[in-house]
Design an enzyme around this catalytic site. Structure first.
Site, PDB file in Angstrom:
ATOM      1  N   ARG A  53     -39.875  12.288 -38.253  1.00 51.55           N
ATOM      2  CA  ARG A  53     -38.781  11.310 -38.362  1.00 51.55           C
ATOM      3  C   ARG A  53     -37.929  11.315 -37.097  1.00 51.55           C
ATOM      4  NH1 ARG A  53     -34.318  12.849 -40.739  1.00 51.55           N
ATOM      5  NH2 ARG A  53     -35.309  13.915 -42.481  1.00 51.55           N
ATOM      6  N   TYR A 105     -31.074 -16.250 -37.489  1.00 49.80           N
ATOM      7  CA  TYR A 105     -32.057 -15.821 -38.474  1.00 49.80           C
ATOM      8  C   TYR A 105     -31.338 -15.533 -39.800  1.00 49.80           C
ATOM      9  CZ  TYR A 105     -35.717 -13.213 -40.798  1.00 49.80           C
ATOM     10  OH  TYR A 105     -36.637 -12.780 -41.721  1.00 49.80           O
ATOM     11  N   ASP A 188     -30.600 -11.608 -29.994  1.00 52.59           N
ATOM     12  CA  ASP A 188     -31.888 -11.497 -30.681  1.00 52.59           C
ATOM     13  C   ASP A 188     -32.929 -12.155 -29.782  1.00 52.59           C
ATOM     14  OD1 ASP A 188     -34.165 -11.882 -32.318  1.00 52.59           O
ATOM     15  OD2 ASP A 188     -32.943 -11.904 -34.143  1.00 52.59           O
ATOM     16  N   LYS A 213     -43.293 -10.105 -34.615  1.00 59.94           N
ATOM     17  CA  LYS A 213     -43.645 -11.428 -34.091  1.00 59.94           C
ATOM     18  C   LYS A 213     -44.483 -11.302 -32.813  1.00 59.94           C
ATOM     19  CE  LYS A 213     -41.055 -12.418 -37.605  1.00 59.94           C
ATOM     20  NZ  LYS A 213     -39.626 -12.696 -37.506  1.00 59.94           N
TER      21      LYS A 213
HETATM   22  C1  LIG Z   1     -38.420 -12.330 -38.149  1.00 64.62           C
HETATM   23  C2  LIG Z   1     -37.138 -12.273 -37.446  1.00 64.62           C
HETATM   24  C3  LIG Z   1     -36.226 -11.234 -37.694  1.00 64.62           C
HETATM   25  C4  LIG Z   1     -36.463 -10.175 -38.741  1.00 64.62           C
HETATM   26  O1  LIG Z   1     -37.555  -9.342 -38.436  1.00 64.62           O
HETATM   27  P1  LIG Z   1     -38.472  -8.639 -39.543  1.00 64.62           P
HETATM   28  O2  LIG Z   1     -39.458  -7.892 -38.708  1.00 64.62           O
HETATM   29  O3  LIG Z   1     -39.073  -9.716 -40.393  1.00 64.62           O
HETATM   30  O4  LIG Z   1     -37.593  -7.760 -40.345  1.00 64.62           O
HETATM   31  C5  LIG Z   1     -35.043 -11.226 -36.956  1.00 64.62           C
HETATM   32  N1  LIG Z   1     -34.780 -12.171 -36.039  1.00 64.62           N
HETATM   33  C6  LIG Z   1     -35.638 -13.184 -35.796  1.00 64.62           C
HETATM   34  C7  LIG Z   1     -35.279 -14.213 -34.785  1.00 64.62           C
HETATM   35  C8  LIG Z   1     -36.838 -13.273 -36.481  1.00 64.62           C
HETATM   36  O5  LIG Z   1     -37.679 -14.285 -36.227  1.00 64.62           O
END
Ligand SMILES: *Cc1c(COP(=O)(O)O)cnc(C)c1O
Length: 389
Positions: A53, A105, A188, A213
């Site tokens: 961890r 988001y 982000d 992503k």
């Molecule tokens: C998908 C996404 C998130 C969240 O990520 P997860 O891996 O699904 O928890 C945050 N910000 C943006 C812009 C996203 O597309």
């Protein structure tokens, strides 16, 4: 942790995480699955690793790679993008204030709203997007942020391009305003990756990535990352939360992400090019009432996007000008696009965003969000033609 790297991202990523393995010299890294590491007879930890961890060799390789890719002081990876967002919010003290961009988001927005509902923080939502050129005058967006800043403001949290409307925020202008005030700017960077936009170099303090992503890139990993411009109190607080709260990225997902990262520059190049072609084509189509894509010259944030991005990305939204039900029915005709939420994989995805977000969604009912993948662009165009017919 390795310092700033000035080699090109393509070169860095072609061997992401591949520094030779001390055991066998394998050309690709092993996956270290051990949850714990043996102590020497004298009680020391020879490898420096104690317990999975706290730190793991495969995770270290990924965190080092992400920090170098972004030109950052350090990076921390988490079980999902939302776990990364949550770790950052956990650093706040009761009564701290957060400013959120008003197109964000929905998961992050809901998380902040939930924490505020439990009295853990307060927040303001501000339209941070701009229709700015290089006029020099302070933009309406910066004025709005300035008006929302209070002494308790610790974080300003933006997305550019934003989700799902693809609005553009001037990162450097907002960063200057945050710096004056002593609030940390969080960008982000999921939709752009460090290849298309480098927020830390524009003055942001933290970049968040949903590793799920583009970075992993094959729709088979859930992960998140926080990347830090400098080592400071916030960085240390996040590290402590990662180690103690334990929402870490598991070793195999770290390994899969390193594997995905090696092809990130090539994927981004093709996917961005196809998105641009489709956005141009759609913007001439009378069956579409609007195309949201910052690469289009008439997009209100185009000038700023052209200045701060090296490509306009592979995400776009279109509006049908019809009801939610009619729009959802059109999405149902997709044959090449996969009808699913998420983005950034090799396969193109199409979604009726409002019905995915569910209750409390602010997304227009006629909006269709597209994540452009690696298929031939003509096949995608034919599919969109069928969807819009
Ligand atoms: C998908 C996404 C998130 C969240 O990520 P997860 O891996 O699904 O928890 C945050 N910000 C943006 C812009 C996203 O597309």
């Amino acid at each position: 942790m390795p310092q700033r790297s000035h080699i090109h991202p393509e070169t860095l990523l072609a061997k992401a995480g591949c520094q030779p393995d001390s055991d066998l010299g394998g050309a690709t890294p092993p996956v270290h699955m051990a949850s714990t590491f043996e102590r020497s007879e004298d009680g020391t930890y020879e490898s420096g690793y104690v317990y999975g961890r706290l730190a793991n060799p495969t995770r270290d390789r990924l965190e080092d790679t992400l920090a170098r890719l972004e030109g950052a002081a350090s990076a921390r990876v988490f079980a999902t993008g939302m776990a990364a967002a949550n770790a950052l919010l956990q650093t706040l003290h009761a009564g701290d204030h957060v400013i959120l961009g008003d197109d964000l988001y929905f998961g992050v927005r809901n998380l902040v709203h939930g924490m505020a509902g439990r009295g853990l923080l307060t927040y303001s939502e501000v339209d941070t997007s701009c229709a700015d050129t290089d006029s020099g005058a302070e933009s309406a967006a910066v004025q709005a942020i300035r008006a929302a800043l209070v002494p308790a403001t610790k974080l300003v949290w933006i997305e550019t391009p934003s989700n799902p409307l693809l609005r553009i925020t001037d990162i450097a202008a907002v960063a200057a305003c945050c710096q004056e005030h002593g609030a940390a700017l969080v960008v982000d960077g999921t939709w752009t990756t460090p290849l298309l936009q480098r927020p830390l170099e524009l003055g942001a303090d933290v970049v968040l990535h949903s590793v799920t992503k583009y970075l992993s890139g094959h729709s088979d990993v859930l992960g998140g990352a926080l990347v830090f411009r400098t080592d400071n109190e916030l960085t240390h607080a996040v590290h402590a939360i990662q180690q103690s709260a334990g929402a870490i990225l598991d070793p195999f997902s770290c390994w899969l992400t390193l594997r995905g990262l090696r092809s990130l520059p090539a994927r981004m190049r093709v996917q961005t090019e196809s998105a641009g072609i489709l956005a141009d084509w759609l913007s001439d189509d009378p069956r579409v009432s609007a195309v949201h894509y910052p690469g289009l010259a008439h997009h209100p944030g185009h000038a700023v996007a052209a200045r701060q991005m090296t490509g306009f990305g592979a995400m776009l939204s279109i509006r049908t000008g019809r009801s939610g039900d009619e729009t959802l029915a059109r999405v149902g005709r997709a044959r090449v696009f996969t009808r699913a939420t998420s983005l950034g994989g090799t396969e193109s995805l199409i979604e009726h965003r409002r019905s995915v977000e569910g209750e409390g969604s602010r997304t227009p009912a006629d909006l269709i969000r597209l994540s452009i993948g690696l298929e031939h662009v003509d096949d995608l165009r034919e599919d969109l033609d069928r969807i819009l017919a």
